[in-house]
Design a protein around this motif. Structure first.
Motif, mmCIF file in Angstrom:
data_model
loop_
_atom_site.group_PDB
_atom_site.id
_atom_site.type_symbol
_atom_site.label_atom_id
_atom_site.label_comp_id
_atom_site.label_asym_id
_atom_site.label_seq_id
_atom_site.Cartn_x
_atom_site.Cartn_y
_atom_site.Cartn_z
ATOM 1 N N HIS A 59 -5.863 0.081 4.862
ATOM 2 C CA HIS A 59 -6.321 0.359 6.859
ATOM 3 C C HIS A 59 -6.929 -0.938 7.566
ATOM 4 O O HIS A 59 -6.641 -1.793 7.841
ATOM 5 C CB HIS A 59 -6.848 1.797 6.748
ATOM 6 N N HIS B 80 1.011 5.287 -2.271
ATOM 7 C CA HIS B 80 0.788 5.636 -2.905
ATOM 8 C C HIS B 80 1.489 6.114 -4.168
ATOM 9 O O HIS B 80 2.357 7.180 -3.581
ATOM 10 C CB HIS B 80 -0.039 7.068 -2.624
ATOM 11 N N ASP C 30 2.078 4.320 2.521
ATOM 12 C CA ASP C 30 0.616 4.911 1.789
ATOM 13 C C ASP C 30 1.329 6.245 1.524
ATOM 14 O O ASP C 30 1.372 5.588 0.139
ATOM 15 C CB ASP C 30 0.056 5.468 3.308
ATOM 16 N N HIS D 193 0.763 -1.069 -0.309
ATOM 17 C CA HIS D 193 0.159 -0.272 0.379
ATOM 18 C C HIS D 193 0.536 1.412 0.319
ATOM 19 O O HIS D 193 1.342 1.214 1.321
ATOM 20 C CB HIS D 193 -1.074 -0.289 1.074
ATOM 21 N N HIS E 170 -10.221 1.392 0.059
ATOM 22 C CA HIS E 170 -9.520 2.142 1.546
ATOM 23 C C HIS E 170 -10.769 2.491 2.389
ATOM 24 O O HIS E 170 -11.495 2.860 1.418
ATOM 25 C CB HIS E 170 -8.891 3.447 0.522
HETATM 26 ZN ZN LIG Z 1 -3.966 4.753 1.371
#
Ligand SMILES: [Zn+2]
Length: 336
Positions: A227, A18, A284, A16, A200
């Protein structure tokens, strides 16, 4: 007393992250200065305008930072560089399998480029990095909850046309205000096209969060949750997630910065791991948090005394949950 150690050499699997918020610090500063988003390269100015390094209290100023970072995504050359440097830095941080997600919409708003040009520029960065480093990677297409149906349809068409390249699809942004049923048409199509799904969900601390995680699994076909930590509120949802063998992509530092729980020792990671939930450790938005994945590992060592044995177990869970092909995973991490 737990012996503290450096987690950097541990071979890691990250699911995970971005890509569009995954800047190398020196590049972030260089581009921000060139595009006149900052006046000086002093850390204090960079931090105040571009980084989130302490628990967020003012959502408006945080969103402004993400918008500034978006303005750096100006052209194909920058997108290729961002991808190459992300993979290079990840490799040097011990990562051997890295799933990168990105929003076509977010990058298009920053660059004005077509979806094709964006995607090709990112693939070029991957190709360059993979020539140099033995790292397995894949791209996940992000859909945003606040996008219009027209936009979602366009991204759906592009994702399905390129499904041989995309390893999965994701749904992001504020879930509290969104009805999962309004995205059912979209995720039904992705599911039927054989695109693996992560959503998410269960990030922010309100009592509706466990139900939303369950909905993401039942209504939107998620086999992984981004998450998902708020299922800690409800034992029956923990049991459900375990029974369905759904994997939680947990991002410890990100959760601390968004104040998803009361204090560092209260992060649910350890309890979920001990309860037998399939979990992984992820960074993240490391370019905005100015972190490496190893910092998330250090967080868990310092707050919960996690050991190398724990990390081996957790990376095996991530390895099994990864959407990257078995052949490709084995190429870079034969021992798992
Ligand atoms: Zn995220």
């Amino acid at each position: 007393m737990t012996q503290l150690f450096s987690p950097k050499p541990i071979p890691k699997v990250e699911l995970h992250r971005h890509l569009d918020c995954s800047w190398r610090y020196s590049t972030l500063v260089e581009l921000a200065k060139n595009f006149k988003l900052i006046d000086s390269t002093e850390y204090t100015e960079v931090e105040s305008k571009l980084l989130v390094t302490s628990p967020m209290t003012d959502l408006g100023s945080v969103l402004k930072k993400f918008t500034r970072a978006q303005q750096l995504l100006k052209n194909e050359e920058i997108l290729t560089r961002l991808t190459f440097e992300t993979l290079e830095d990840a490799y040097n941080d011990g990562i051997r399998i890295l799933e990168l997600r990105y929003s076509l919409n977010f990058i298009q708003e920053g660059s004005g480029l077509s979806y094709d040009k964006i995607h090709m520029a990112l693939l070029k960065g991957i190709e360059h990095a993979q020539k140099k480093y033995p790292i397995a990677t894949g791209l996940i297409s992000i859909f945003q909850r606040d996008q219009s149906k027209d936009h979602l349809q366009k991204i759906l068409d592009f994702t399905i046309q390129n499904k041989s390249v995309f390893i999965g699809a994701d749904l992001a942004d504020n879930e509290a205000a969104a009805d999962p049923n309004s995205f059912k048409w979209l995720f039904d199509e992705l599911y039927e096209a054989g695109v693996p799904i992560t959503i998410h969900s269960g990030e922010t601390p309100d009592s509706g969060a466990p139900k939303r995680v369950k909905d993401a699994i039942e209504i939107l076909h998620a086999t992984r949750i981004g998450h998902g930590i708020q299922i800690i509120q409800d034992q029956s949802t923990i049991d459900f997630v375990k029974a369905k063998n759904v994997h939680l992509e947990i991002c410890p530092i990100s959760n601390a910065l968004t104040q998803a729980f009361a204090n560092r020792k209260n992060h649910p990671f350890f309890d979920l791991y001990k309860a037998g939930v399939s979990v992984s450790i992820n960074s993240d938005d490391p370019g905005i948090f100015n972190t490496y994945l190893s910092d998330d590992y250090s967080y868990l060592i310092q707050n919960f005394g996690l050991t190398t044995t724990d990390f081996t177990k957790i990376n095996k869970l991530a390895y099994d949950a990864s959407f990257i092909s078995a052949v490709e995973k084995k190429r870079v991490m034969p021992i798992l």
